[in-house]
Design an enzyme around this catalytic site. Structure first.
Site, PDB file in Angstrom:
ATOM      1  N   GLU A  38       6.048   1.156  -3.569  1.00  0.00           N
ATOM      2  CA  GLU A  38       6.400   2.218  -2.609  1.00  0.00           C
ATOM      3  C   GLU A  38       7.489   1.670  -1.670  1.00  0.00           C
ATOM      4  OE1 GLU A  38       3.047   2.747  -0.020  1.00  0.00           O
ATOM      5  OE2 GLU A  38       3.736   4.669   0.780  1.00  0.00           O
ATOM      6  N   LYS A 109       5.043  12.049  -1.605  1.00  0.00           N
ATOM      7  CA  LYS A 109       3.651  11.691  -1.276  1.00  0.00           C
ATOM      8  C   LYS A 109       2.971  12.800  -0.472  1.00  0.00           C
ATOM      9  CE  LYS A 109       1.270   7.617   0.719  1.00  0.00           C
ATOM     10  NZ  LYS A 109       1.527   6.323   1.405  1.00  0.00           N
ATOM     11  N   CYS A 142       0.526   5.161  -3.429  1.00  0.00           N
ATOM     12  CA  CYS A 142      -0.356   4.387  -2.562  1.00  0.00           C
ATOM     13  C   CYS A 142      -1.626   5.124  -2.127  1.00  0.00           C
ATOM     14  CB  CYS A 142       0.437   3.853  -1.378  1.00  0.00           C
ATOM     15  SG  CYS A 142      -0.342   2.376  -0.675  1.00  0.00           S
TER      16      CYS A 142
HETATM   17  C1  ACM Z   1      -0.167   3.263   2.057  1.00  0.00           C
HETATM   18  O1  ACM Z   1      -0.371   4.426   1.679  1.00  0.00           O
HETATM   19  N1  ACM Z   1       1.041   2.745   2.078  1.00  0.00           N
HETATM   20  C2  ACM Z   1      -1.284   2.425   2.489  1.00  0.00           C
END
Ligand code: ACM
Length: 265
Positions: A38, A109, A142
């Site tokens: 990420e 995301k 993530c």
């Molecule tokens: C995250 O979502 N970077 C912990």
């Protein structure tokens, strides 16, 4: 198909250097599909939205995406990588997918982690699955791991492989992903970063342990918590399409959706 992850320590704000590190690692690999962490080109610990604005790029028009697009064409491979995306006034924590024929798509995301909520807009599209000739590739990022609906939706959309660019800080994620793979019968590739970021009085330590899991949750390879690693494993993506668990059990057909109404409230 050989698939892999790149685990390394991006330096905050040093986009050119981080991109060079990633390109060097990719060039040393023979995998057909590679997953980067990420926010691999910028680092993670943004202190405010203005800092994100300064480093965010367009997808697919920005420099980083274009560089990986040409690398994917040149090596005839697929690459998934996370970056800060700007689109009009919006800022997203996104991942792109590029392949032998160029740009394929992106995911923004949807479950933002802690202070990401102050600095990014949450994605408002369902997690995507891209149907390539070699595999059906799903993407989540993530903290999406904490919401099992994300991996489930990707499985329902037909993903063979879940690519999971990450900057994990919570210790449970690598073992939780075993369950995500097992309960969805999908391969998963978690590409996490390593190192520690200290900025503006804040500190985050990343746990490494990038990994590739098969459709039964078996660990094929896992990186160490703190070492730069190119991890690779041979997988058969099409085997993820067999959802038969036992003689009388089929993972998707046995779901009791008529009893799951609360999930949608
Ligand atoms: C995250 O979502 N970077 C912990």
């Amino acid at each position: 198909m050989k698939a892999g992850f790149l685990q390394f320590n991006p330096q905050f704000g040093k986009v050119r250097e981080n991109v060079e590190t990633a390109i060097k690692l990719i060039k040393s690999s023979t995998a057909k599909l590679l997953v980067l962490p990420e926010l691999f080109n910028t680092g993670y610990l943004f202190l405010n939205r203005k800092e994100v604005e300064e480093l965010a790029e367009e997808v697919p028009g920005g420099e980083t995406c274009k560089k990986f697009e040409s690398l994917a064409r040149e090596k005839k491979i697929f690459i998934v990588g996370g970056l800060a995306e700007k689109d009009g006034g919006k800022l997203y924590n996104s991942s792109f997918l590029v392949g032998p024929d160029g740009y394929i798509g992106r995911y923004r995301k949807i479950h933002l982690f802690n202070e990401e909520k102050l600095n990014f807009n949450p994605g408002d599209e369902s997690p995507p699955v891209f149907d390539t000739k070699e595999a059906k590739i799903g993407i989540m990022i993530c903290f999406d791991w904490f919401f099992p609906e994300t991996a489930r939706i990707l499985a329902l959309k037909g993903a063979d492989i879940i690519c999971h660019p990450s900057n994990l800080v919570l210790p449970h994620a690598p073992s939780a992903m075993v369950t995500r793979s097992l309960e969805n019968r999908v391969f998963s590739i978690t590409a996490n970063r390593i190192g520690k970021e200290e900025r503006g009085g804040k500190t985050l330590s990343y746990i490494g342990q990038s990994q590739i899991l098969d459709t039964k949750g078996t660990l094929l390879i896992r990186g160490k918590p703190d070492e730069e690693t190119l991890g690779e494993a041979e997988i058969d993506p099409a085997s993820a399409r067999n959802k038969r668990l036992l003689e009388h059990n089929d993972l998707l057909k046995d779901r009791r959706t008529e009893l799951y109404g609360e999930l949608l409230k």
